[in-house]
Design an enzyme around this catalytic site. Structure first.
Site, PDB file in Angstrom:
ATOM      1  N   CYS A  34      38.984  28.725  41.882  1.00 39.58           N
ATOM      2  CA  CYS A  34      40.280  29.116  41.324  1.00 39.58           C
ATOM      3  C   CYS A  34      41.319  29.199  42.439  1.00 39.58           C
ATOM      4  O   CYS A  34      40.999  29.541  43.579  1.00 39.58           O
ATOM      5  CB  CYS A  34      40.169  30.471  40.631  1.00 39.58           C
TER       6      CYS A  34
ATOM      7  N   CYS B 268      41.746  26.661  37.504  1.00 43.38           N
ATOM      8  CA  CYS B 268      41.935  28.051  37.069  1.00 43.38           C
ATOM      9  C   CYS B 268      42.771  28.841  38.075  1.00 43.38           C
ATOM     10  O   CYS B 268      42.892  28.453  39.231  1.00 43.38           O
ATOM     11  CB  CYS B 268      40.585  28.737  36.840  1.00 43.38           C
TER      12      CYS B 268
END
Ligand code: NGD
Length: 262
Positions: free
Chosen positions: A82, A163
């Site tokens: 992420c 993400c």
């Protein structure tokens, strides 16, 4: 009796497949999995090469479907952490230089599938089990194009898996830094999952010798902002993001924008 003529390969308007294509792809696979990112496992490289071949060999290069690349994509399950995904549009060189120096970010070409294919040309021919080294279709010659379908498939997968905060580097020296028809504007942007991606940060980079312009407030970036906001993702924008500007400064050290601000 006259000899059986060898069938002629179809002729296209673009340059042919990169010479030594399969050796390059296999070599890149080992370089990536063994030297650059050990841990991914290099045992799969021969299978990866086979799946790559099967996607387009002996097929019409204008008749390739997303499904043709699915076995290849399924062989590679690599996830990007992420906050580390870096998209780009019309700024390939700087995006790659920045991500290389920075070390922790991933452009698509820092993932295995993108690394295998970057800067290569490939296509097959219905009458041959070899790549067509004479000619391949140009990107705009047909829709279901061997190369463009590949980049569409892997760009979509790359964006779907992103993400946290994601970044996009855009080219502020163009009158339209954001194009809805680009791969970023048509595939990646709409494949971001708003349940996973909360913010898109745009870095609008200008050529260091060009005039300064505040592209973040221009119509092109505003269009991007409105698309992003409609998708329930927060949008931020920065002109000449300093760490990437400093990469540009390596070759332009005398430029005033490269002077220390300390
Ligand atoms: O007409 C074309 C053509 N159009 C694009 N490209 C083309 N190559 C041709 N031979 N003929 C290729 O796509 C070319 O290698 C460009 O450098 C590349 C990207 O096009 P660009 O700069 O217009 O940006 P996009 O927004 O369309 O695509 C860049 C984003 C970026 O975030 C990557 O994750 O989409 C991904 N990506 C898509 C296509 C190709 C990467 C590549 C790549 N590495 O070549």
């Amino acid at each position: 009796r006259s000899p059986t003529p060898t069938p002629e390969a179809l002729a296209w308007n673009g340059t042919g497949s990169t010479r030594n294509l399969f050796a390059i792809v296999l070599g890149r696979c080992y370089t990536y999995t063994q030297l650059l990112r050990p841990g991914l496992g290099s045992e799969a490289c021969p299978k990866i090469l086979d799946a790559f071949k099967s996607a387009f060999i002996s097929k019409n290069p204008c008749d390739i479907m997303k499904e043709d690349y699915q076995p290849l994509v399924d062989l590679v399950n690599q996830t990007v952490p992420c906050n580390k995904s870096l998209f780009w549009s019309k700024s390939k060189e700087l995006a790659h230089q920045y991500s290389w120096v920075q070390g922790g970010m991933f452009t698509l070409e820092d993932t295995l599938l993108g690394y295998l294919a970057d800067d290569l040309t490939w296509c097959g021919d219905p009458s041959s089990v070899e790549p067509n080294y004479q000619s391949c279709p140009r990107w705009n010659e047909c829709l279901n194009h061997t190369g463009s379908v590949f980049w569409k498939v892997i760009s979509q997968k790359f964006a779907e898996s992103a993400c946290g905060v994601v970044q996009v580097m855009l080219n502020g020296s163009l009158s339209k830094p954001f194009h809805k028809s680009s791969t970023f504007g048509s595939v990646e942007l709409f494949s971001l999952d708003p349940r996973k991606v909360h913010t898109l940060q745009a870095w609008v980079m200008h050529d260091i010798r060009g005039n300064y312009s505040d592209s973040c407030s221009g119509p092109s970036i505003r269009e991007l902002e409105s698309i992003v906001n409609k998708r329930n993702i927060t949008f931020t924008c920065q002109n000449n993001y300093r760490p990437a500007r400093l990469v540009q400064c390596v070759k332009n050290i005398e430029h005033s924008s490269c002077a220390s601000k300390i």
